[in-house]
Design an enzyme around this catalytic site. Structure first.
Site, short mmCIF file in Angstrom:
data_model
loop_
_atom_site.label_atom_id
_atom_site.label_comp_id
_atom_site.label_asym_id
_atom_site.label_seq_id
_atom_site.Cartn_x
_atom_site.Cartn_y
_atom_site.Cartn_z
CG HIS A 154 4.22 -5.11 -5.61
ND1 HIS A 154 3.08 -4.42 -5.98
CD2 HIS A 154 5.26 -4.30 -5.95
CE1 HIS A 154 3.42 -3.27 -6.52
NE2 HIS A 154 4.73 -3.17 -6.52
CG HIS A 191 9.61 -2.91 -11.99
ND1 HIS A 191 10.44 -2.22 -11.17
CD2 HIS A 191 8.50 -2.14 -12.17
CE1 HIS A 191 9.86 -1.06 -10.84
NE2 HIS A 191 8.69 -1.00 -11.44
FE LIG Z 1 5.84 -1.52 -7.35
#
Ligand SMILES: [Fe+2]
Ligand SMILES: *[C@@H]1O[C@H](CO)[C@@H](O)[C@H](O)[C@H]1NC(C)=O
Ligand SMILES: *[C@@H]1O[C@H](CO)[C@@H](O)[C@H](O)[C@H]1NC(C)=O
Ligand SMILES: *[C@@H]1O[C@H](CO)[C@@H](O)[C@H](O)[C@H]1NC(C)=O
Ligand SMILES: *[C@@H]1O[C@H](CO)[C@@H](O)[C@H](O)[C@H]1NC(C)=O
Ligand SMILES: *[C@@H]1O[C@H](CO)[C@@H](O)[C@H](O)[C@H]1NC(C)=O
Length: 458
Positions: A318, A328
């Site tokens: 992921h 992220h």
């Molecule tokens: Fe995610």
């Protein structure tokens, strides 16, 4: 929903000319497409959307979806939900409307705070013939039976062309619907799903009804071809404030994976062979340090790969290991540090990731020289290393990640913040064509396309 045309810049046309053909992977400077869609958050489809319609019948099977049910592709797990109790049973055969065989399964149900799921049925059909179309029926005639079909893959082997669809972070917005519709028009045979399915956890109390609507939404694809599931952060459903402390509880009840078939001890990591490929699924949100079950599994799974049988070696995870968006950023770094030396040594062809809501493709790069004292910590072009593809752009409620680090790092070959899906089209043991389809282009025009040469056979 707004469908303005303001995103059509002249630059778009230029990009299409530059990247429209399937170029070979070189190490020329990377490019950043300035084609960026509307950045407002996407909106979930309303509960009364036709995409979420409950089928007719007294107790009809709904949310029908498939995944591979063994290591080599001769078994399928059929999953579906009924509101009232029903016998977990699938009838199947090779002719439409004719189902001489039957397989039985098991039924499960879970509670999440004050939500109680329907009856979730899982039925494994085994010993199927390779490369064969089967018609199957779930539910009883009295309750409202429904027929679907799937085609098994060719036996694992080097000369079997096969096309995998690739989608991440789908969600259930108007954009998600575009992505899935475009995929349905493609020739993808099996879906590599990179995690973050329904985004039920964006609702108060992680409203599990959104898992039901999502599963009805994807049925139009997932009932006809297996979805190979990766788990993402949105599947954790870890909410200690309301007493929900078992990670992945709803996901694991709803979406079984054939983990036992690859000696894995957890549904969150496993491997399968399908046609010309071995696919290893990893979990960014489970322990992966040295000595952990996932670490031990990965080393064994890599060792079990025979590239003479399955020339292609693909990893699904992921959280991306190479990501130059300001979203992220570096979240996948610790897993990269631990696992990258092994996957470079194993000559993995491609690593697909989601999580970042945009698209990015790397050059074949590695960054495995660093040893605390030597300071060698710059990603470098490495013919043994995989291509990293981030494709968390399915269209979920959180909107696009449109902000990247500048200048574009040297490992990044192409990046663009739009929604879309991908096709990994394996032609033979030396050659695969990867194509990323941005939503506005429909199916005919690709926004990034590259020939990926096999790391062992070319
Ligand atoms: Fe995610
Ligand atoms: C669950 O609890 C929430 C918050 O207390 C409430 O709004 C909702 O109606 C409850 N749902 C059910 C099915 O009881
Ligand atoms: C699973 O274990 C069996 C028995 O040790 C071994 O033959 C097989 O290769 C293993 N499979 C994988 C995918 O590691
Ligand atoms: C780290 O790398 C440097 C340079 O390659 C080498 O001299 C040194 O011995 C290495 N240190 C360890 C602990 O492996
Ligand atoms: C992009 O991210 C950088 C670094 O976090 C930030 O300084 C900048 O304001 C952001 N730009 C936009 C347009 O969001
Ligand atoms: C593999 O497929 C590519 C693309 O279709 C083709 O150019 C190449 O000749 C094929 N190689 C073999 C060994 O069949």
């Amino acid at each position: 929903m707004m469908r303005g045309l303001s995103w059509v810049w002249p630059a778009v046309l230029l990009m299409l000319v530059l990247v429209g053909g399937a170029a070979s992977e070189g190490s020329i400077a990377g490019s950043t497409s300035r084609y960026v869609r509307r950045l407002a958050e996407s909106v979930d489809l309303p509960y009364d959307s036709p995409y979420f319609a409950v089928p007719n019948g007294i107790n009809p099977p709904q949310q029908v979806h498939l995944t591979q049910g063994d290591y080599d592709g001769r078994a399928v797990i059929v999953s579906y939900v009924t509101v009232k109790l029903s016998k977990p049973k699938v009838r199947y055969g090779k002719t439409e409307g004719d189902h001489p065989w039957q397989a039985k399964g098991y039924t499960t149900q879970y509670k999440f705070y004050n939500y109680t799921s329907g009856y979730i049925h899982h039925v494994i059909i085994s010993n199927l013939e390779y490369d064969t179309k089967y018609f199957y029926k779930v539910g009883t005639e009295e309750e409202g039976a429904r027929e679907f079909f799937f085609t098994t893959p060719p036996a694992p082997g080097p000369d079997a062309p096969y096309t995998f669809g690739v989608i991440g972070d789908l969600g259930q917005t108007f954009d998600s619907a575009d992505t899935l519709e475009h995929y349905l028009q493609s020739y993808g045979q099996t879906m590599l799903f990179l995690g973050d399915l329904a985004y039920q956890d964006n609702y108060p109390l992680h409203y599990q009804v959104r898992f039901d609507t999502w599963s009805r939404f994807v049925e139009r694809s997932a009932a006809y071809q297996p979805f190979i599931w990766t788990t993402g952060n949105h599947e954790l459903d870890y909410v200690p404030e309301i007493g929900e402390t078992v990670p992945f509880k709803p996901f694991n009840h709803r979406f079984p994976t054939p983990y036992w078939a690859s000696n894995s001890t957890s549904p969150q990591w496993y491997s399968i062979r399908r046609g010309p490929a071995t696919i290893i699924v990893l979990s960014s949100y489970s322990a992966y340090g040295k000595y952990t079950p996932q670490y031990v599994f990965l080393l064994a799974a890599l060792k079990a790969v025979d590239r003479k049988v399955t020339p292609w070696l693909i990893i699904l995870v992921h959280s991306p290991w190479y990501n130059s968006y300001n979203y992220h950023y570096m979240e996948g770094e610790t897993m990269r540090v631990i696992f990258e030396p092994f996957i470079v040594a194993a000559k993995v062809d491609v690593v697909f990731a989601g999580h970042v809501h945009a698209y990015e493709r790397s050059f074949p790069v590695s960054n495995i020289k660093y040893n605390i004292t030597n300071g060698i910590c710059t990603p470098q072009i490495d013919p043994s290393a995989p291509t990293y593809i981030t494709i968390g752009d399915g269209g979920n409620i959180e909107g696009l990640a449109a902000n990247y680090t500048e200048p574009q790092p040297s490992y990044s070959a192409f990046r663009e913040a739009s929604f879309g899906h991908g096709l990994f089209d394996i032609k033979n043991k030396t050659t695969a064509v990867w194509t990323w389809h941005r939503n506005q282009d429909g199916e005919a025009v690709s926004a990034d396309s590259v020939v990926i040469l096999n790391k062992v056979h070319s």
